[in-house]
Design an enzyme around this catalytic site. Structure first.
Site, PDB file in Angstrom:
ATOM      1  N   CYS A   2       0.817  -1.217   0.000  1.00 13.30           N
ATOM      2  CA  CYS A   2       0.000   0.000   0.000  1.00 13.30           C
ATOM      3  C   CYS A   2       0.855   1.272   0.000  1.00 13.30           C
ATOM      4  O   CYS A   2       1.994   1.267   0.469  1.00 13.30           O
ATOM      5  CB  CYS A   2      -0.882   0.034   1.236  1.00 13.30           C
ATOM      6  N   ARG A  27       5.030   0.070  -6.064  1.00 15.92           N
ATOM      7  CA  ARG A  27       5.018  -0.770  -4.864  1.00 15.92           C
ATOM      8  C   ARG A  27       4.075  -1.952  -5.005  1.00 15.92           C
ATOM      9  O   ARG A  27       4.148  -2.899  -4.233  1.00 15.92           O
ATOM     10  CB  ARG A  27       4.592   0.069  -3.646  1.00 15.92           C
ATOM     11  N   TRP A  74      -3.082  -2.683  -1.493  1.00 15.18           N
ATOM     12  CA  TRP A  74      -2.734  -4.063  -1.855  1.00 15.18           C
ATOM     13  C   TRP A  74      -3.514  -4.925  -0.867  1.00 15.18           C
ATOM     14  O   TRP A  74      -3.233  -4.924   0.329  1.00 15.18           O
ATOM     15  CB  TRP A  74      -1.231  -4.264  -1.723  1.00 15.18           C
ATOM     16  N   ASN A  99      -1.601   2.054   5.941  1.00 13.50           N
ATOM     17  CA  ASN A  99      -0.710   0.973   5.481  1.00 13.50           C
ATOM     18  C   ASN A  99      -0.423   0.078   6.674  1.00 13.50           C
ATOM     19  O   ASN A  99      -0.253   0.583   7.781  1.00 13.50           O
ATOM     20  CB  ASN A  99       0.640   1.535   5.014  1.00 13.50           C
ATOM     21  N   GLY A 100      -0.332  -1.225   6.438  1.00 11.42           N
ATOM     22  CA  GLY A 100       0.004  -2.137   7.535  1.00 11.42           C
ATOM     23  C   GLY A 100      -1.159  -3.054   7.856  1.00 11.42           C
ATOM     24  O   GLY A 100      -2.110  -3.175   7.076  1.00 11.42           O
ATOM     25  N   GLU A 478      19.334 -16.547  -8.659  1.00 11.78           N
ATOM     26  CA  GLU A 478      18.795 -15.223  -8.967  1.00 11.78           C
ATOM     27  C   GLU A 478      18.266 -15.171 -10.407  1.00 11.78           C
ATOM     28  O   GLU A 478      17.213 -14.581 -10.669  1.00 11.78           O
ATOM     29  CB  GLU A 478      19.882 -14.159  -8.727  1.00 11.78           C
ATOM     30  N   LYS A 482      14.465 -14.244 -11.373  1.00  8.83           N
ATOM     31  CA  LYS A 482      14.097 -13.167 -12.307  1.00  8.83           C
ATOM     32  C   LYS A 482      13.163 -13.708 -13.380  1.00  8.83           C
ATOM     33  O   LYS A 482      12.166 -13.102 -13.710  1.00  8.83           O
ATOM     34  CB  LYS A 482      15.339 -12.559 -12.996  1.00  8.83           C
ATOM     35  N   GLU A 485       9.653 -14.421 -11.987  1.00 10.55           N
ATOM     36  CA  GLU A 485       8.918 -13.199 -11.627  1.00 10.55           C
ATOM     37  C   GLU A 485       8.355 -12.489 -12.846  1.00 10.55           C
ATOM     38  O   GLU A 485       7.204 -12.073 -12.840  1.00 10.55           O
ATOM     39  CB  GLU A 485       9.856 -12.200 -10.926  1.00 10.55           C
ATOM     40  N   HIS A 501      21.646 -35.404  -8.645  1.00  3.33           N
ATOM     41  CA  HIS A 501      20.898 -35.808  -7.454  1.00  3.33           C
ATOM     42  C   HIS A 501      19.400 -35.545  -7.593  1.00  3.33           C
ATOM     43  O   HIS A 501      18.697 -35.503  -6.589  1.00  3.33           O
ATOM     44  CB  HIS A 501      21.474 -35.097  -6.221  1.00  3.33           C
ATOM     45  N   LYS A 600       6.378  -4.579  -4.439  1.00  4.97           N
ATOM     46  CA  LYS A 600       7.789  -4.210  -4.354  1.00  4.97           C
ATOM     47  C   LYS A 600       8.324  -4.400  -2.936  1.00  4.97           C
ATOM     48  O   LYS A 600       9.399  -4.951  -2.745  1.00  4.97           O
ATOM     49  CB  LYS A 600       7.963  -2.751  -4.800  1.00  4.97           C
TER      50      LYS A 600
HETATM   51  C1  AGP Z   1      13.204  -9.516  -6.162  1.00 10.36           C
HETATM   52  O1  AGP Z   1      13.160  -9.449  -7.536  1.00 10.36           O
HETATM   53  C2  AGP Z   1      11.967  -9.517  -5.446  1.00 10.36           C
HETATM   54  N1  AGP Z   1      10.865  -8.971  -6.033  1.00 10.36           N
HETATM   55  C3  AGP Z   1      11.926  -9.932  -4.009  1.00 10.36           C
HETATM   56  O2  AGP Z   1      12.384 -11.233  -3.936  1.00 10.36           O
HETATM   57  C4  AGP Z   1      12.729  -9.038  -3.021  1.00 10.36           C
HETATM   58  O3  AGP Z   1      14.077  -9.176  -3.268  1.00 10.36           O
HETATM   59  C5  AGP Z   1      12.375  -9.460  -1.586  1.00 10.36           C
HETATM   60  O4  AGP Z   1      11.007  -9.250  -1.361  1.00 10.36           O
HETATM   61  C6  AGP Z   1      13.191  -8.732  -0.555  1.00 10.36           C
HETATM   62  O5  AGP Z   1      12.996  -7.353  -0.609  1.00 10.36           O
HETATM   63  P1  AGP Z   1      13.952  -6.377   0.168  1.00 10.36           P
HETATM   64  O6  AGP Z   1      15.312  -6.516  -0.418  1.00 10.36           O
HETATM   65  O7  AGP Z   1      13.364  -5.019  -0.054  1.00 10.36           O
HETATM   66  O8  AGP Z   1      13.924  -6.795   1.598  1.00 10.36           O
END
Ligand code: AGP
Length: 605
Positions: A2, A27, A74, A99-100, A478, A482, A485, A501, A600
């Site tokens: 949010c 966000r 959100w 927010n929260g 990573e 990516k 996502e 394995h 985000k």
């Molecule tokens: C990465 O592409 C993400 N969208 C997600 O994994 C992110 O890295 C994770 O939520 C941690 O966020 P932060 O680094 O703001 O704590």
């Protein structure tokens, strides 16, 4: 997640609030709303499910306002519908955004219903506005109400609230979720994120836990959680107002991938002071460290995993790396002289903050936070802060935050090695390698067209496997993150040595296998893994440094990167994987900047 933006000004604040919401879109959200006092002193509220544009389309541009608040939601409590969107109102005079999460919302809701309140949404937020309404009806001032609200509510929250009967003031309260005051000339603003305000002002006051604020045109008055007046310093934000603009790039993710050479250089500059590496960390602290626990989530966790390879090999200190969501819910054993390093781009991630809270009860030597956002909850909660200088990262898929985290983590490794009296030549080697990263990254970015062409090989697949060895194993993780996502293709990252394995069972001619290959001591072993994939018909895409002597053939495409192997190679090796994921997402037509279901900053558990 949010976002909040609020304004009190002489000019019409409605377009400012909508623009602020647009800057918070990154966000992640699913509905939006605005409330303001119009020139006839009427409270106007407009809400909409979906994008900020849908909200903007409903606003009558002929109806200005000089005080108002707005929100992107959100969904947590109740679906992403118009009636659940914020602002929530009470008695036709109060409008509130939040927010929260309020953990004791059910109990408060029940009590307020008994006192006659009528709820119109499933949100936890509505309980807050009815609670304030109830307290105001008992004759309390808004300040007293907000003091009392903090005593009654459990959970984390930032709120902004306006009262149509006092149309010169917006009140804010921070408890667990960030809130910043923007100080303008004859106007004041509130936001959950400075990024919403930078085109309006660069002068920011970051609220601290329990702070209450009343913003008016000519002043921002602050109070502590008992309601006593306090002062907070005004800081100049170094966020570039253009960082929340896409410029000529099609997506923020692409812009941020291309910003990497510049932000890696800026991060290096910020961490070196002459010959001193990370001058903000006391050398006497680093010399006492005997073990390190790294806690993080998602991409930041992958940065931590990479650091484990570096720290153990160079500084000889044992490192354990754990996802914060696991750590926070167990009772970890902490050996003496253990340092805790929490990594978070946003500094707002609920799991990482909870891990830090738990750390305060354990026997850590000290806590260090590695973060990209100054004055975030993470930097405030840690004993020491290390900052990346990636600038605002808007794309939900983290890219430049990751490579700048790696840059700082490799410097941290060098600082530790120095404090632990490791050979100077190794430290010089690290600094030399880091000095070349920005230029090497620039050269890899120049290969974008070729990487885009490779993306077509993955675009129609259901699954993909990413392999790496040594410090490039986390890079494989990573790369897979990516791809999933931004393209929604199921992807797994594996240590290449684990292939036999289990994951080898998946390999056939329909499976793309993406590999990073470096000319290091593990290359021969990696080549055996490539042969295992080829023998089963898997389709290999290999990103190799210039000294790797592999050639493309029918079932293996080798792209040589303009990169000499060094300890810093993982920082550069991830860049083609970011570009690959980006272009696969674009070909498949996904929303690469705001992938479905993701936010985000993950500010809830
Ligand atoms: C990465 O592409 C993400 N969208 C997600 O994994 C992110 O890295 C994770 O939520 C941690 O966020 P932060 O680094 O703001 O704590």
């Amino acid at each position: 997640m949010c976002g909040i933006v609020a304004a009190v000004a002489e000019r019409n604040i409605v377009p400012l609030l909508i623009d602020g919401l647009r800057r918070l879109e990154y966000r992640g959200y699913d509905s939006a709303g605005i409330a303001f006092i119009d020139e006839a002193n009427q409270l106007q509220r407009i809400r909409s499910a979906g994008k900020v544009q849908a909200l903007a389309d409903r606003i009558d541009s002929e109806r200005p306002g000089h005080l108002g608040l707005a929100h992107t939601r959100w969904a947590t409590h109740g679906g992403p519908t118009e009636h659940n969107a914020h602002p929530h109102t009470a008695s036709e005079r109060l409008a509130l955004v939040h927010n929260g999460i309020i953990e004791n919302e059910q109990a408060i809701r029940k009590q307020l219903i008994e006192h006659g309140a009528t709820f119109t949404s499933e949100t936890d937020t509505e309980a807050i506005v009815h609670l304030i309404d109830h307290l105001l009806a008992q004759g309390q001032s808004m300040l007293d109400c907000l003091v009392e609200v903090q005593q009654q509510l459990q959970g984390s929250y930032a709120i902004a609230v306006l009262d149509q009967q006092h149309p010169d003031t917006i009140w804010g309260l921070r408890k667990g979720s960030p809130l910043v005051v923007g100080v303008g000339v004859g106007e004041h603003f509130l936001a959950s994120d400075a990024a919403a305000l930078v085109p309006l002002t660069q002068q920011m006051m970051y609220l601290q836990e329990g702070d209450i604020v009343a913003i008016r045109r000519d002043q921002a008055a602050l109070y502590d959680q008992q309601g006593k007046p306090i002062e907070r310093t005004i800081q100049r934000s170094n966020l570039d107002p253009e960082s929340s603009e896409r410029g000529h790039y099609r997506h923020f993710m692409l812009k941020e991938i291309h910003e990497q050479p510049a932000v890696i250089s800026a991060t290096l500059d910020g961490c070196l002071n002459g010959t001193r590496i990370l001058p903000s960390l006391p050398a006497e602290l680093l010399s006492q460290v005997r073990a390190i626990h790294i806690l993080a989530c998602g991409t930041s966790y992958h940065a931590g995993l990479t650091a484990k390879y570096w720290i153990e090999s160079l500084a000889g200190i044992p490192v354990s790396v754990e996802v914060a969501s696991e750590f926070r819910n167990r009772r970890p054993a902490v050996p003496e002289h253990t340092l805790m390093l929490a990594i978070s781009q946003s500094g707002e991630t609920a799991d990482t903050l909870a891990a830090l809270e738990l750390a305060s009860e354990l026997n850590y030597l000290a806590t260090i936070g590695l973060c990209n956002v100054p004055e975030s909850a993470l930097t405030r909660a840690c004993d020491h802060a290390l900052m990346t200088r990636a600038g605002l990262e808007v794309g939900v898929a983290s890219t430049k935050a990751f490579t700048t985290q790696l840059t700082v983590l490799l410097l941290f490794t060098a600082a530790l090695a120095q404090a632990q009296d490791k050979p100077k030549s190794r430290i010089a080697e690290v600094l030399d390698a880091l000095g070349q990263v920005a230029q090497q990254t620039r050269e890899v970015l120049a290969l974008e067209d070729q990487i885009e062409a490779l993306a077509y090989r993955l675009a129609d697949k259901q699954h993909a496997l990413f392999l790496g060895r040594g410090a490039e194993y986390p890079i494989a993780l990573e790369g897979a993150l990516k791809l999933k996502e931004v393209s929604y293709i199921h992807a797994e990252g594996y240590a290449a040595g684990e292939l036999k394995h289990g994951p080898l069972a998946l390999v056939d001619e329909s499976l793309p296998v993406v590999v990073t290959a470096s000319s290091n001591e593990l290359l021969k072993k990696l080549e055996s893994n490539l042969r295992e994939v080829q023998a089963r018909g898997g389709q290999l895409i290999v990103f190799a440094d210039r000294a790797v002597t592999l050639d493309s053939n029918d079932d293996m495409h080798v792209m040589h990167l303009p990169l000499n192997h060094s300890i810093a190679s993982p920082i550069v090796q991830v860049v083609p994987l970011q570009l690959l994921a980006y272009h696969v997402g674009v070909i498949r037509g996904t929303d690469v900047d705001q992938p479905r279901n993701l936010a985000k900053s993950v500010t809830v558990e």
